[in-house]
Design a protein around this motif. Structure first.
Motif, PDB file in Angstrom:
ATOM      1  N   HIS A 149     -60.934  52.583   5.183  1.00  0.00           N
ATOM      2  CA  HIS A 149     -59.724  53.306   5.019  1.00  0.00           C
ATOM      3  C   HIS A 149     -58.230  52.364   4.662  1.00  0.00           C
ATOM      4  CE1 HIS A 149     -62.302  56.489   6.264  1.00  0.00           C
ATOM      5  NE2 HIS A 149     -61.225  57.219   5.973  1.00  0.00           N
ATOM      6  N   LEU A 150     -58.535  51.207   4.979  1.00  0.00           N
ATOM      7  CA  LEU A 150     -57.490  50.040   4.705  1.00  0.00           C
ATOM      8  C   LEU A 150     -57.878  49.198   3.416  1.00  0.00           C
ATOM      9  CD1 LEU A 150     -56.457  49.116   8.334  1.00  0.00           C
ATOM     10  CD2 LEU A 150     -55.415  50.950   6.830  1.00  0.00           C
ATOM     11  N   LYS A 151     -58.712  49.731   2.622  1.00  0.00           N
ATOM     12  CA  LYS A 151     -59.376  48.714   1.825  1.00  0.00           C
ATOM     13  C   LYS A 151     -58.147  48.422   0.596  1.00  0.00           C
ATOM     14  CE  LYS A 151     -61.253  52.697  -0.876  1.00  0.00           C
ATOM     15  NZ  LYS A 151     -62.440  53.114  -1.493  1.00  0.00           N
ATOM     16  N   ASN A 152     -57.321  49.266   0.571  1.00  0.00           N
ATOM     17  CA  ASN A 152     -56.045  49.014  -0.326  1.00  0.00           C
ATOM     18  C   ASN A 152     -54.960  48.321  -0.043  1.00  0.00           C
ATOM     19  OD1 ASN A 152     -57.716  50.009  -2.542  1.00  0.00           O
ATOM     20  ND2 ASN A 152     -56.934  52.148  -2.121  1.00  0.00           N
ATOM     21  N   GLU A 153     -55.034  47.965   1.371  1.00  0.00           N
ATOM     22  CA  GLU A 153     -53.974  47.316   1.903  1.00  0.00           C
ATOM     23  C   GLU A 153     -54.208  45.643   1.903  1.00  0.00           C
ATOM     24  OE1 GLU A 153     -51.418  48.901   3.053  1.00  0.00           O
ATOM     25  OE2 GLU A 153     -52.102  51.021   2.980  1.00  0.00           O
ATOM     26  N   THR A 154     -53.302  45.078   2.241  1.00  0.00           N
ATOM     27  CA  THR A 154     -53.325  43.263   2.274  1.00  0.00           C
ATOM     28  C   THR A 154     -53.597  43.038   3.555  1.00  0.00           C
ATOM     29  OG1 THR A 154     -51.637  43.271   0.634  1.00  0.00           O
ATOM     30  CG2 THR A 154     -52.325  41.336   1.861  1.00  0.00           C
ATOM     31  N   THR A 204     -61.653  44.639  18.018  1.00  0.00           N
ATOM     32  CA  THR A 204     -61.407  43.931  16.757  1.00  0.00           C
ATOM     33  C   THR A 204     -59.779  44.028  16.504  1.00  0.00           C
ATOM     34  OG1 THR A 204     -63.524  44.229  15.775  1.00  0.00           O
ATOM     35  CG2 THR A 204     -61.653  43.494  14.239  1.00  0.00           C
ATOM     36  N   ASP A 205     -59.103  43.082  16.167  1.00  0.00           N
ATOM     37  CA  ASP A 205     -57.609  43.007  15.908  1.00  0.00           C
ATOM     38  C   ASP A 205     -57.512  42.941  14.381  1.00  0.00           C
ATOM     39  OD1 ASP A 205     -55.027  42.022  15.432  1.00  0.00           O
ATOM     40  OD2 ASP A 205     -54.724  42.042  17.435  1.00  0.00           O
ATOM     41  N   PHE A 206     -56.949  43.929  13.830  1.00  0.00           N
ATOM     42  CA  PHE A 206     -56.728  43.791  12.392  1.00  0.00           C
ATOM     43  C   PHE A 206     -55.095  43.750  12.105  1.00  0.00           C
ATOM     44  CE2 PHE A 206     -60.580  46.528  12.807  1.00  0.00           C
ATOM     45  CZ  PHE A 206     -61.304  46.060  11.731  1.00  0.00           C
ATOM     46  N   THR A 207     -54.867  42.588  11.305  1.00  0.00           N
ATOM     47  CA  THR A 207     -53.646  42.460  11.061  1.00  0.00           C
ATOM     48  C   THR A 207     -53.101  42.708   9.374  1.00  0.00           C
ATOM     49  OG1 THR A 207     -53.445  40.677  12.722  1.00  0.00           O
ATOM     50  CG2 THR A 207     -51.453  40.715  11.196  1.00  0.00           C
ATOM     51  N   VAL A 208     -52.402  43.776   9.202  1.00  0.00           N
ATOM     52  CA  VAL A 208     -52.273  44.218   7.803  1.00  0.00           C
ATOM     53  C   VAL A 208     -50.753  44.060   7.627  1.00  0.00           C
ATOM     54  CG1 VAL A 208     -52.712  45.983   6.515  1.00  0.00           C
ATOM     55  CG2 VAL A 208     -54.096  45.806   8.193  1.00  0.00           C
ATOM     56  N   THR A 241     -47.879  52.800   1.813  1.00  0.00           N
ATOM     57  CA  THR A 241     -49.130  53.739   2.070  1.00  0.00           C
ATOM     58  C   THR A 241     -49.938  53.444   3.439  1.00  0.00           C
ATOM     59  OG1 THR A 241     -50.537  51.770   1.019  1.00  0.00           O
ATOM     60  CG2 THR A 241     -49.699  53.708  -0.530  1.00  0.00           C
ATOM     61  N   LEU A 242     -49.403  52.464   4.036  1.00  0.00           N
ATOM     62  CA  LEU A 242     -50.056  51.998   5.407  1.00  0.00           C
ATOM     63  C   LEU A 242     -50.055  53.298   6.405  1.00  0.00           C
ATOM     64  CD1 LEU A 242     -51.289  50.206   7.333  1.00  0.00           C
ATOM     65  CD2 LEU A 242     -49.046  49.226   7.999  1.00  0.00           C
ATOM     66  N   ILE A 243     -48.889  53.805   6.650  1.00  0.00           N
ATOM     67  CA  ILE A 243     -49.028  55.100   7.481  1.00  0.00           C
ATOM     68  C   ILE A 243     -49.781  56.029   7.397  1.00  0.00           C
ATOM     69  CG2 ILE A 243     -47.255  56.750   8.690  1.00  0.00           C
ATOM     70  CD1 ILE A 243     -46.874  54.002   9.622  1.00  0.00           C
ATOM     71  N   ASP A 244     -49.871  56.421   5.996  1.00  0.00           N
ATOM     72  CA  ASP A 244     -50.795  57.670   5.461  1.00  0.00           C
ATOM     73  C   ASP A 244     -52.407  57.112   5.960  1.00  0.00           C
ATOM     74  OD1 ASP A 244     -48.748  59.018   4.623  1.00  0.00           O
ATOM     75  OD2 ASP A 244     -48.844  58.387   2.704  1.00  0.00           O
ATOM     76  N   ILE A 258     -57.182  56.898  10.190  1.00  0.00           N
ATOM     77  CA  ILE A 258     -57.993  56.480  11.329  1.00  0.00           C
ATOM     78  C   ILE A 258     -57.679  57.135  12.598  1.00  0.00           C
ATOM     79  CG2 ILE A 258     -57.864  54.364  12.618  1.00  0.00           C
ATOM     80  CD1 ILE A 258     -57.226  52.793   9.969  1.00  0.00           C
ATOM     81  N   LEU A 259     -56.338  57.719  12.936  1.00  0.00           N
ATOM     82  CA  LEU A 259     -56.138  58.187  14.040  1.00  0.00           C
ATOM     83  C   LEU A 259     -56.809  59.687  14.291  1.00  0.00           C
ATOM     84  CD1 LEU A 259     -52.358  57.732  14.382  1.00  0.00           C
ATOM     85  CD2 LEU A 259     -53.896  57.013  15.809  1.00  0.00           C
ATOM     86  N   GLU A 260     -57.173  60.287  13.175  1.00  0.00           N
ATOM     87  CA  GLU A 260     -57.870  61.457  13.175  1.00  0.00           C
ATOM     88  C   GLU A 260     -59.460  61.293  13.644  1.00  0.00           C
ATOM     89  OE1 GLU A 260     -57.971  63.472   9.574  1.00  0.00           O
ATOM     90  OE2 GLU A 260     -55.738  63.643   9.383  1.00  0.00           O
ATOM     91  N   ARG A 261     -59.886  60.123  13.256  1.00  0.00           N
ATOM     92  CA  ARG A 261     -61.323  59.692  13.710  1.00  0.00           C
ATOM     93  C   ARG A 261     -61.279  59.405  15.356  1.00  0.00           C
ATOM     94  NH1 ARG A 261     -65.999  57.142  12.142  1.00  0.00           N
ATOM     95  NH2 ARG A 261     -67.413  56.680  14.051  1.00  0.00           N
TER      96      ARG A 261
END
Length: 218
Positions: free
Chosen positions: A142-147, A89-93, A98-101, A106-109
């Motif tokens: 984890h990106l629910k608050n991103e656009t 899946t490709d997510f474009t955000v 706040t994106l990097i945090d 996600i990287l930890e998982r």
């Protein structure tokens, strides 16, 4: 002052398929010259004869990189393994403060599951995260608050290992893109590192794309 030869060069450079056909002597000069009368006349704002255009075509010297140079042949023959990964899946955000945090979580998982596919690209205005479908819900949470700009599921990645000196070869990627375009394959995304080149395609194109790339190598 622009000449017929300048106009011919501009047209051929903007149409690499036509330029390659000309360099391989598989095109009718006379027919092409007639075809180019109108656009070149418009460019020069005066009437141009087909004979002048045909002479410019015959004198045109295409870049050596378009031909089957010995160096290019060696690089293509030394292409490494071709790897296919499906169910991506490709997510474009949209980029945000706040994106990097959020991405770090996600990287930890991902670090806990080394068999997962993962790729991240950050542009000026937006970023892409490509992951295995199994992480879709986790990423969305984890990106629910991103656009989100786009989310595309059912993708496959085809990765090609490139020779160490690939970055010094002009026109290498052209051979891949040309073959894929000729086969009518739509690229969803292109990813690249120094010695690895990856294309993302929708699942329906993966077999055709894999075959096309194999033909480049052979």
């Amino acid at each position: 002052m622009k000449t017929v030869s300048n106009c011919v060069e501009d047209i051929l450079i903007s149409q690499p398929y036509l330029e390659e056909a000309l360099s391989r002597n598989i095109i009718n000069f006379s027919a092409l010259a007639i075809e180019l009368v109108e656009p070149i006349s418009d460019m020069l704002k005066k009437e141009v004869k087909p004979g002048a255009i045909m002479m410019a075509l015959r004198r045109y010297n295409p870049p050596a990189t378009l031909g089957n140079s010995i160096k290019m042949k060696r690089v293509i023959q030394n292409l490494g393994d071709i790897t296919v990964r499906s169910n991506l899946t490709d997510f474009t955000v949209k980029n945000s403060a706040t994106l990097i945090d959020n991405h770090a979580k996600i990287l930890e998982r991902i670090n806990k599951e080394d068999k997962l596919f993962y790729a991240f690209t950050r542009g000026i205005h937006e970023s892409n995260i490509v992951v295995s479908n199994s992480l879709n819900d986790f990423v969305k949470q984890h990106l629910k608050n991103e656009t989100f700009i786009a989310v595309q599921e059912n993708l496959s990645a085809i990765s090609i290992n490139l020779p160490q000196d690939n970055s010094k070869i002009a026109g290498l990627y052209y051979h891949f893109f040309k073959r894929l375009a000729w086969e009518g394959i739509v690229l969803y995304e292109v990813l690249s590192t120094t010695n690895e080149f990856t294309i993302l395609v929708e699942d329906e194109f993966v077999d055709k794309a894999f075959t096309a790339i194999k033909k480049v190598k052979s």
